[in-house]
Motif scaffolding. Structure first.
Motif, PDB file in Angstrom:
ATOM      1  N   TYR A   1       8.131  -5.226  -2.034  1.00 22.71           N
ATOM      2  CA  TYR A   1       6.869  -5.966  -2.005  1.00 22.71           C
ATOM      3  C   TYR A   1       7.021  -7.256  -1.196  1.00 22.71           C
ATOM      4  CZ  TYR A   1       2.255  -7.463  -3.513  1.00 22.71           C
ATOM      5  OH  TYR A   1       0.929  -7.844  -3.519  1.00 22.71           O
ATOM      6  N   GLU A   2       8.157  -7.911  -1.357  1.00 20.90           N
ATOM      7  CA  GLU A   2       8.389  -9.176  -0.652  1.00 20.90           C
ATOM      8  C   GLU A   2       8.394  -8.970   0.859  1.00 20.90           C
ATOM      9  OE1 GLU A   2       8.742 -13.136  -0.365  1.00 20.90           O
ATOM     10  OE2 GLU A   2       8.971 -12.249  -2.357  1.00 20.90           O
ATOM     11  N   ILE A   3       9.119  -7.974   1.352  1.00 19.33           N
ATOM     12  CA  ILE A   3       9.268  -7.811   2.793  1.00 19.33           C
ATOM     13  C   ILE A   3       8.091  -7.069   3.424  1.00 19.33           C
ATOM     14  CG2 ILE A   3      10.624  -5.674   2.652  1.00 19.33           C
ATOM     15  CD1 ILE A   3      10.993  -8.552   5.227  1.00 19.33           C
ATOM     16  N   ASN A   4       7.489  -6.130   2.695  1.00 22.56           N
ATOM     17  CA  ASN A   4       6.409  -5.330   3.281  1.00 22.56           C
ATOM     18  C   ASN A   4       5.032  -5.964   3.140  1.00 22.56           C
ATOM     19  OD1 ASN A   4       7.682  -2.670   4.178  1.00 22.56           O
ATOM     20  ND2 ASN A   4       8.428  -2.803   2.077  1.00 22.56           N
ATOM     21  N   VAL A   5       4.853  -6.829   2.150  1.00 22.03           N
ATOM     22  CA  VAL A   5       3.526  -7.382   1.874  1.00 22.03           C
ATOM     23  C   VAL A   5       3.507  -8.904   2.041  1.00 22.03           C
ATOM     24  CG1 VAL A   5       1.609  -7.492   0.236  1.00 22.03           C
ATOM     25  CG2 VAL A   5       3.135  -5.497   0.243  1.00 22.03           C
ATOM     26  N   LEU A   6       4.286  -9.592   1.251  1.00 25.31           N
ATOM     27  CA  LEU A   6       4.227 -11.059   1.270  1.00 25.31           C
ATOM     28  C   LEU A   6       4.696 -11.639   2.600  1.00 25.31           C
ATOM     29  CD1 LEU A   6       5.409 -11.947  -2.348  1.00 25.31           C
ATOM     30  CD2 LEU A   6       3.085 -11.562  -1.488  1.00 25.31           C
ATOM     31  N   ALA A   7       5.686 -11.020   3.219  1.00 23.25           N
ATOM     32  CA  ALA A   7       6.135 -11.513   4.528  1.00 23.25           C
ATOM     33  C   ALA A   7       5.033 -11.383   5.565  1.00 23.25           C
ATOM     34  CB  ALA A   7       7.389 -10.768   4.972  1.00 23.25           C
ATOM     35  N   VAL A   8       4.299 -10.279   5.519  1.00 23.99           N
ATOM     36  CA  VAL A   8       3.174 -10.104   6.451  1.00 23.99           C
ATOM     37  C   VAL A   8       2.115 -11.165   6.204  1.00 23.99           C
ATOM     38  CG1 VAL A   8       1.293  -8.564   7.133  1.00 23.99           C
ATOM     39  CG2 VAL A   8       3.593  -7.643   6.765  1.00 23.99           C
ATOM     40  N   LYS A   9       1.797 -11.418   4.937  1.00 23.01           N
ATOM     41  CA  LYS A   9       0.804 -12.444   4.617  1.00 23.01           C
ATOM     42  C   LYS A   9       1.253 -13.811   5.131  1.00 23.01           C
ATOM     43  CE  LYS A   9      -0.971 -15.782   1.742  1.00 23.01           C
ATOM     44  NZ  LYS A   9      -1.875 -16.347   2.742  1.00 23.01           N
ATOM     45  N   ARG A  10       2.533 -14.140   4.918  1.00 22.79           N
ATOM     46  CA  ARG A  10       3.035 -15.434   5.390  1.00 22.79           C
ATOM     47  C   ARG A  10       2.863 -15.589   6.901  1.00 22.79           C
ATOM     48  NH1 ARG A  10       7.408 -14.238   1.777  1.00 22.79           N
ATOM     49  NH2 ARG A  10       7.438 -15.674  -0.006  1.00 22.79           N
ATOM     50  N   VAL A  11       3.267 -14.562   7.637  1.00 24.25           N
ATOM     51  CA  VAL A  11       3.228 -14.651   9.097  1.00 24.25           C
ATOM     52  C   VAL A  11       1.790 -14.693   9.606  1.00 24.25           C
ATOM     53  CG1 VAL A  11       3.880 -13.508  11.247  1.00 24.25           C
ATOM     54  CG2 VAL A  11       5.484 -13.559   9.331  1.00 24.25           C
TER      55      VAL A  11
ATOM     56  N   SER B   1       2.782   2.607   7.187  1.00 25.48           N
ATOM     57  CA  SER B   1       3.448   3.900   7.010  1.00 25.48           C
ATOM     58  C   SER B   1       2.432   4.883   6.462  1.00 25.48           C
ATOM     59  CB  SER B   1       4.616   3.759   6.020  1.00 25.48           C
ATOM     60  OG  SER B   1       5.133   5.028   5.660  1.00 25.48           O
ATOM     61  N   ILE B   2       2.682   6.175   6.706  1.00 24.90           N
ATOM     62  CA  ILE B   2       1.834   7.146   6.014  1.00 24.90           C
ATOM     63  C   ILE B   2       2.037   7.040   4.507  1.00 24.90           C
ATOM     64  CG2 ILE B   2       1.610   8.768   7.921  1.00 24.90           C
ATOM     65  CD1 ILE B   2       3.747  10.504   6.577  1.00 24.90           C
ATOM     66  N   ALA B   3       3.147   6.413   4.086  1.00 26.20           N
ATOM     67  CA  ALA B   3       3.363   6.165   2.656  1.00 26.20           C
ATOM     68  C   ALA B   3       2.350   5.183   2.098  1.00 26.20           C
ATOM     69  CB  ALA B   3       4.777   5.633   2.417  1.00 26.20           C
ATOM     70  N   GLY B   4       1.608   4.493   2.955  1.00 23.18           N
ATOM     71  CA  GLY B   4       0.542   3.614   2.519  1.00 23.18           C
ATOM     72  C   GLY B   4      -0.806   4.303   2.438  1.00 23.18           C
TER      73      GLY B   4
ATOM     74  N   ALA C   1       3.993  -0.701  -2.166  1.00 24.92           N
ATOM     75  CA  ALA C   1       4.046  -1.783  -1.191  1.00 24.92           C
ATOM     76  C   ALA C   1       3.223  -1.460   0.053  1.00 24.92           C
ATOM     77  CB  ALA C   1       5.498  -2.062  -0.806  1.00 24.92           C
ATOM     78  N   LYS C   2       3.328  -0.235   0.536  1.00 21.74           N
ATOM     79  CA  LYS C   2       2.622   0.111   1.773  1.00 21.74           C
ATOM     80  C   LYS C   2       1.127   0.297   1.534  1.00 21.74           C
ATOM     81  CE  LYS C   2       5.843  -0.077   4.890  1.00 21.74           C
ATOM     82  NZ  LYS C   2       5.786  -1.132   5.940  1.00 21.74           N
ATOM     83  N   PHE C   3       0.731   0.811   0.366  1.00 24.71           N
ATOM     84  CA  PHE C   3      -0.701   0.842   0.053  1.00 24.71           C
ATOM     85  C   PHE C   3      -1.235  -0.589  -0.004  1.00 24.71           C
ATOM     86  CE2 PHE C   3      -0.492   5.299  -1.002  1.00 24.71           C
ATOM     87  CZ  PHE C   3      -1.799   5.748  -1.004  1.00 24.71           C
ATOM     88  N   ALA C   4      -0.444  -1.510  -0.535  1.00 22.32           N
ATOM     89  CA  ALA C   4      -0.876  -2.903  -0.637  1.00 22.32           C
ATOM     90  C   ALA C   4      -1.073  -3.526   0.731  1.00 22.32           C
ATOM     91  CB  ALA C   4       0.145  -3.715  -1.440  1.00 22.32           C
ATOM     92  N   VAL C   5      -0.118  -3.324   1.629  1.00 18.63           N
ATOM     93  CA  VAL C   5      -0.264  -3.957   2.945  1.00 18.63           C
ATOM     94  C   VAL C   5      -1.403  -3.319   3.729  1.00 18.63           C
ATOM     95  CG1 VAL C   5       1.350  -2.568   4.356  1.00 18.63           C
ATOM     96  CG2 VAL C   5       1.036  -4.979   4.853  1.00 18.63           C
ATOM     97  N   SER C   6      -1.603  -2.010   3.581  1.00 17.40           N
ATOM     98  CA  SER C   6      -2.727  -1.365   4.256  1.00 17.40           C
ATOM     99  C   SER C   6      -4.057  -1.916   3.757  1.00 17.40           C
ATOM    100  CB  SER C   6      -2.654   0.148   4.049  1.00 17.40           C
ATOM    101  OG  SER C   6      -3.704   0.792   4.735  1.00 17.40           O
ATOM    102  N   SER C   7      -4.159  -2.130   2.454  1.00 19.88           N
ATOM    103  CA  SER C   7      -5.380  -2.715   1.895  1.00 19.88           C
ATOM    104  C   SER C   7      -5.579  -4.145   2.388  1.00 19.88           C
ATOM    105  CB  SER C   7      -5.320  -2.690   0.365  1.00 19.88           C
ATOM    106  OG  SER C   7      -5.287  -1.369  -0.113  1.00 19.88           O
ATOM    107  N   MET C   8      -4.489  -4.899   2.467  1.00 25.32           N
ATOM    108  CA  MET C   8      -4.581  -6.272   2.958  1.00 25.32           C
ATOM    109  C   MET C   8      -5.089  -6.304   4.396  1.00 25.32           C
ATOM    110  SD  MET C   8      -1.605  -9.210   3.020  1.00 25.32           S
ATOM    111  CE  MET C   8      -0.511  -8.303   4.096  1.00 25.32           C
ATOM    112  N   ILE C   9      -4.633  -5.367   5.204  1.00 23.95           N
ATOM    113  CA  ILE C   9      -5.087  -5.282   6.596  1.00 23.95           C
ATOM    114  C   ILE C   9      -6.587  -5.004   6.645  1.00 23.95           C
ATOM    115  CG2 ILE C   9      -4.901  -3.901   8.706  1.00 23.95           C
ATOM    116  CD1 ILE C   9      -1.915  -3.421   7.767  1.00 23.95           C
TER     117      ILE C   9
END
Length: 261
Positions: A101-111, A140-143, A156-164
């Protein structure tokens, strides 16, 4: 201005994306933790680099300052990420889940938060339709498709896809494309090795007998195409898989052949 920042650039898809953009004369800043690999990539391609751990806010802030002082940025490619384990939800490691979660989601949000002012500045004042900034995230397709053993990575990947998706709505009306590429099976030197904590036999088994899994270069070239399209075109979501992979959980092994009716 065509200046891109590529995170997770020390190997795999990130390094391949740096190479692909440099082939088309982009100014590229490669970002990762491992300076030795970044330096080698810079020597090879002519890119510049910045060493940063994107799970550390101070490093992300330093990256934004560096970019502001050296010419800004028009394209952000969020590639840093990773998987850990292939265990059930019941037995999966909470520490592995937290890292993912830290590297796939929160890092993207920070950047994204740190670089959005610079992305806006890159297109400020440009006539409508003549310039666009990009935020492209490698998910990822895992999202998008769940599979057994994928619990933490899926989450984690569903979370980042939703954030996008949310970010795209929030930036509506601005000349900023919010893009997502969701790769399937990509044979890189580190992804599965990291996932299985250095177990090379288990990592190699993922790709065994699969005809032509994607390469990092395939994904890097597709990313380049997405950000080089005319400013009025947005490929919101690109799912890229080898022909042998029908879904995250269904992969054909052995030669591809036409079925007889």
């Amino acid at each position: 201005m065509r200046r891109a920042v590529v995170t997770g650039a020390s190997s795999g898809i990130g390094a391949a994306t740096v190479r692909a953009l440099r082939e088309h004369d982009w100014d590229v800043v490669a970002v990762a933790r491992r300076e030795d690999r970044l330096k080698a990539l810079a020597d090879e391609t002519g890119a510049t680099y910045f060493v940063a751990d994107l799970t550390e806010q101070t490093d992300v802030d330093a990256l934004a300052t560096h970019l502001a002082e050296t010419g800004g940025v028009s394209t952000l490619i969020n590639n840093a990420g990773g998987a850990a384990g292939l265990d059930s939800v019941e037995h999966g490691s909470v520490d592995d889940w937290a890292w993912m979660y830290e590297i796939n989601v929160l890092a993207v949000k920070r950047v994204v938060s740190a670089l959005l002012p610079l992305l806006r500045a890159s297109v400020a004042g440009a006539p409508t339709g003549e310039a666009v900034a990009d935020i492209l995230t490698v998910s990822s397709i895992a999202g998008h498709i769940a599979y057994e053993g994928g619990g933490g990575y899926n989450a984690a990947k569903f979370a980042v896809s939703s954030m996008i998706d949310v970010l795209r709505l929030e930036l509506s009306g601005e000349p900023i494309r919010v893009l997502e590429i969701a790769p399937g099976m990509v044979h890189t030197e580190e992804f599965s090795l990291v996932r299985f904590k250095g177990d090379k036999a288990r990592a190699d088994a993922v790709y065994a007998s699969v005809p032509n899994p994607l390469s990092a270069g395939d994904v890097g070239a597709t990313i380049r195409t997405m950000v080089e399209l005319a400013p009025h075109i947005s490929l919101d979501l690109v799912v890229i898989k080898p022909v042998a992979q029908s879904a995250a959980y269904k992969v054909h092994r052995g030669p591809l052949a036409v079925k007889e009716g």
